[in-house]
Each structure stands twice: as structure tokens, then as C-alpha cells.
Enzyme design. Structure first.
Site, PDB file in Angstrom:
ATOM      1  N   ILE A  58      62.491 -29.924  -7.124  1.00 31.30           N
ATOM      2  CA  ILE A  58      62.591 -28.460  -7.138  1.00 31.30           C
ATOM      3  C   ILE A  58      62.923 -27.937  -5.742  1.00 31.30           C
ATOM      4  CG2 ILE A  58      60.999 -28.198  -9.079  1.00 31.30           C
ATOM      5  CD1 ILE A  58      58.946 -27.083  -6.998  1.00 31.30           C
ATOM      6  N   ASP A  59      62.621 -28.742  -4.706  1.00 32.38           N
ATOM      7  CA  ASP A  59      62.845 -28.274  -3.333  1.00 32.38           C
ATOM      8  C   ASP A  59      64.338 -28.218  -2.977  1.00 32.38           C
ATOM      9  OD1 ASP A  59      60.100 -28.497  -3.361  1.00 32.38           O
ATOM     10  OD2 ASP A  59      60.055 -30.352  -2.199  1.00 32.38           O
TER      11      ASP A  59
HETATM   12  O1  F6P Z   1      58.254 -31.736  -3.642  1.00 35.79           O
HETATM   13  C1  F6P Z   1      57.954 -30.980  -4.769  1.00 35.79           C
HETATM   14  C2  F6P Z   1      56.712 -30.182  -4.561  1.00 35.79           C
HETATM   15  O2  F6P Z   1      56.473 -29.413  -5.732  1.00 35.79           O
HETATM   16  C3  F6P Z   1      56.701 -29.285  -3.335  1.00 35.79           C
HETATM   17  O3  F6P Z   1      57.459 -28.119  -3.501  1.00 35.79           O
HETATM   18  C4  F6P Z   1      55.227 -29.071  -3.156  1.00 35.79           C
HETATM   19  O4  F6P Z   1      54.904 -28.802  -1.813  1.00 35.79           O
HETATM   20  C5  F6P Z   1      54.636 -30.397  -3.563  1.00 35.79           C
HETATM   21  O5  F6P Z   1      55.597 -31.025  -4.386  1.00 35.79           O
HETATM   22  C6  F6P Z   1      53.340 -30.294  -4.307  1.00 35.79           C
HETATM   23  O6  F6P Z   1      52.854 -31.567  -4.493  1.00 35.79           O
HETATM   24  P1  F6P Z   1      51.604 -31.914  -5.420  1.00 35.79           P
HETATM   25  O7  F6P Z   1      52.145 -32.021  -6.828  1.00 35.79           O
HETATM   26  O8  F6P Z   1      51.131 -33.215  -4.894  1.00 35.79           O
HETATM   27  O9  F6P Z   1      50.632 -30.809  -5.295  1.00 35.79           O
END
Ligand code: F6P
Length: 360
Positions: A141-142
């Protein structure tokens, strides 16, 4: 390489919408060229257990419902680098050879890795070491993978964030409030920038531009003077505060992760302008929904092209989207640079032209 080849496929890193659509396309294409697809569970973790965790994926499992389904039927993980695998006693251990052993046990000749830049780095190292032929499919998504205009999941996340602004706007107007929406994206501001423009934000803060909150307060004042009694502010989760640091938080599981910038910005706006402010942290809602039509369409092209790359023996490549076409680029080149928002990005220019405050 023989026809009837066995191809492994796995999803790695954070999930997003459109992963099942990629699996579906790869399985359907593979069946047409006579390849068997083995879906490995939980990223590479499925090859660390004995018995190995995998399933043979067949086209009949992937009817139309799979193109709509969020998440990944294979499971995934964004933890557990096999080269420094965290052990229960707090130490780390190199478990890469166990995974390579798993590939060999399954007779896998090529691997389709669906992941982001972090996953590609690990998968490339593993495949180079184990003599496995890797093809990559970018998802995140980033949208921070280089050399592709979009990664799977990005479009849906932007749609979700835009819809959040659509819903925040009427309540902001009704209560004369400043609404702050914190979105994900890690160190790249693509979600904030795209959704902010699409959702009519007055302020968009991205990690690439250090935020001067006085400028944000000035913008809120300007909106008020123009006769409007509410404002929408989009903040990317890794925006830096005045000291130049991102806001990190220690969570109950002991992990330190990004968290809190939305509330910080909301509090500052309230203090500096006296405006009644509310904060929404959108979080994992951005990852969990039904994929958008665009994510499904790109997933179809990516999954199918990934199998074709294997058929052509074009290994070490990542499928990519460029100018309305599916192309492929060396994975090595794609992971060399981080794809953040360029300061001369057409959307940055557009935002400025529209009078949106970018915090500088
Ligand atoms: O890399 C995708 C992402 O959704 C980022 O945007 C976010 O910072 C991170 O993963 C969140 O990770 P987790 O699912 O470990 O909380």
C-alpha cells in the site's frame, strides 16, 4: 527447465488488497502452460516447519470470488528475516538453509515472490544462495517500490483513504471542526498525497517534507478568513515533527513502531488556532478491503506476466507497471532505490497550484 515445472508462490510482508487476485492470475496462467503452482504458507515461514506448510493451487480454487477477496489465502508475515531469525531466547539465528532445504524438498525450480522491497531483498539473497529462479511481483500500500508506477494494494488504500475524507467532510462542516486523518505509507507520502488531493484536503503532510506547523496553523486561519468553518488535514504516519524525528510508540508487545503523529498534529492545531479538532487514525482499514478494479486489473496482468517470465527463462526480474503496460525490470535495480515522493512530483506541483498547504 522442463515443462510441467513446479513453481513456488508466496506472499510476503504486510498484506494488502489484490494479493488473491495475483495468485488467481498466476495459477490460471500456469495451468495453461502446464506448470504446477505450490502455494507456500506465511511467506517463507511455511518452509521453516516440518512438515512443510504449502498447498498445490489449482484453477478450480480460484473462481471469481477470489478476485474480490481481500488479504491473502496463503497468509503472510512481515517479521522473521530468515538470515537473522528471532529465537525465543532473544537471540537471532541464520535459518536460510532450512528454507532452501524446503524448496529442494518440494522440487521447486522457480519462485514467484509477491512482496515489497524488504521482502525482495531477502528473497533474492535466499534464491541466489539456493540456486532458485526468482520472479518478483510488487505489492505494498506504501507504493514505495522503485521502477513501477504502482504496486498491488496501493490503489485500494488510496480509495479507502479518499472515502474516509468523503465521510469526514460533512461531519467537519456540521461541527465547524478541523479533522485530521492519519494515513499509513511508512516513509513514503504517496497515500497521503493522492488521497489528500482526491479528497479535497486543505493540508497534506508527507514524510518527504518536514512539517512547519505554524504554516499549517496559518492555512487554517486563511480558510477561516475565507468564510469556511472547517478544514481537512491529511497526515502521513512518518511525518517528522519540529525536531526532525518521526513519532514512535512502544506498544504492549514491546515493539517500537510509528504511531501518534496524527494526534500530535491535531493537538498542535488546536493549541495554535483554538479550533476544535478531532483525529482519525485510519490504520489497517487501508489494507483490508475488497480490491479496487484497478488493483484487480493490474494483479491480473502481474500474475500472468510473472508466469510468462518463468516460461521465457527471464529470472531475477520483477513485473512492473509503466505507461498502461505490464513490463519487467531487474529486481536488483528495483531494490536499489527507495521510491519516495519526489519534490517535483506532478502531484506536489498540483497540490501547490491548488493552494493546498504541504507544511512548508
Ligand atoms: O508496509 C505496509 C504497512 O501497512 C505500512 O504502511 C505500515 O506502517 C505498516 O505496514 C504496518 O505494519 P503492521 O501490520 O506490522 O502494523
Amino acid at each position: 527447465m522442463t515443462n510441467g515445472m513446479r513453481i513456488g508462490i508466496l506472499t510476503s510482508g504486510g498484506d494488502c488488497a489484490g494479493l488473491n487476485a495475483v495468485l488467481r492470475a498466476a495459477v490460471h496462467r500456469a495451468s495453461r502452460v502446464g506448470y504446477t503452482i505450490l502455494g507456500i504458507k506465511e511467506g517463507t515461514a511455511g518452509l521453516l516447519t516440518r512438515p512443510l506448510q504449502y498447498e498445490v493451487l489449482t484453477p478450480d480454487q480460484f473462481d471469481g470470488s477470489m478476485i474480490r477477496a481481500g488479504g491473502t489465502i496463503l497468509g503472510t508475515t512481515n517479521k522473521g528475516d530468515p538470515f537473522a531469525f528471532p529465537m525465543p531466547d532473544g537471540t537471532t539465528r541464520d535459518r536460510s538453509m532450512e528454507i532452501i532445504g524446503g524448496f529442494r524438498e518440494l522440487g521447486i525450480e522457480a519462485l514467484i515472490g509477491i512482496g515489497g522491497d524488504g521482502s525482495f531483498r531477502i528473497l533474492k539473497k535466499l534464491c541466489d544462495l539456493g540456486g532458485i529462479n526468482l520472479v518478483g511481483v510488487p505489492k505494498t500500500i506504501d507504493n514505495d517500490v522503485s521502477l513501477t508506477e504502482v504496486a498491488i494494494g496501493f490503489d485500494t488504500a488510496v480509495q479507502v483513504a479518499t472515502e474516509a475524507l468523503d465521510r469526514l467532510q460533512p461531519t467537519a462542516a456540521s461541527h465547524h471542526r478541523v479533522m485530521v486523518l492519519e494515513v499509513m505509507g511508512r516513509d513514503a507520502g504517496h497515500i497521503a498525497l493522492n488521497a489528500g488531493i482526491a479528497g479535497g484536503a486543505d493540508v497534506i503532510l508527507v514524510p518527504e517534507i518536514p512539517a512547519d506547523l505554524q504554516k499549517v496553523a496559518d492555512k487554517i486561519e486563511q480558510v477561516r478568513k475565507g468564510g469556511r468553518n472547517f478544514a481537512l488535514v491529511v497526515v502521513s504516519e512518518a511525518v517528522r515533527d519540529a525536531s526532525g524525528d518521526t513519532i514512535m510508540k512502544k506498544f504492549a508487545d514491546g515493539e517500537i513502531r510509528l504511531g501518534g503523529i496524527g494526534h500530535f498534529v491535531g493537538d498542535q492545531i488546536a493549541k495554535m488556532t483554538g479550533a476544535e479538532t478531532r483525529v482519525t487514525v485510519l490504520g489497517h482499514v487501508q489494507r483490508g478491503s475488497m480490491p479496487s478494479w484497478r488493483d484487480r486489473m493490474i494483479a491480473a496482468a502481474f500474475g500472468s506476466h510473472a508466469v510468462d517470465l518463468i516460461k521465457e527463462g527471464k529470472f531475477g526480474h520483477m513485473v512492473a507497471w509503466s505507461n498502461r503496460q505490464v513490463i519487467d525490470v531487474p529486481i536488483e535495480d528495483a531494490i536499489k532505490n527507495y521510491h519516495s515522493v519526489e519534490l517535483d512530483d506532478t502531484l506536489i506541483v498540483t497540490a501547490r497550484e491548488l493552494g493546498i498547504c504541504l507544511g512548508d
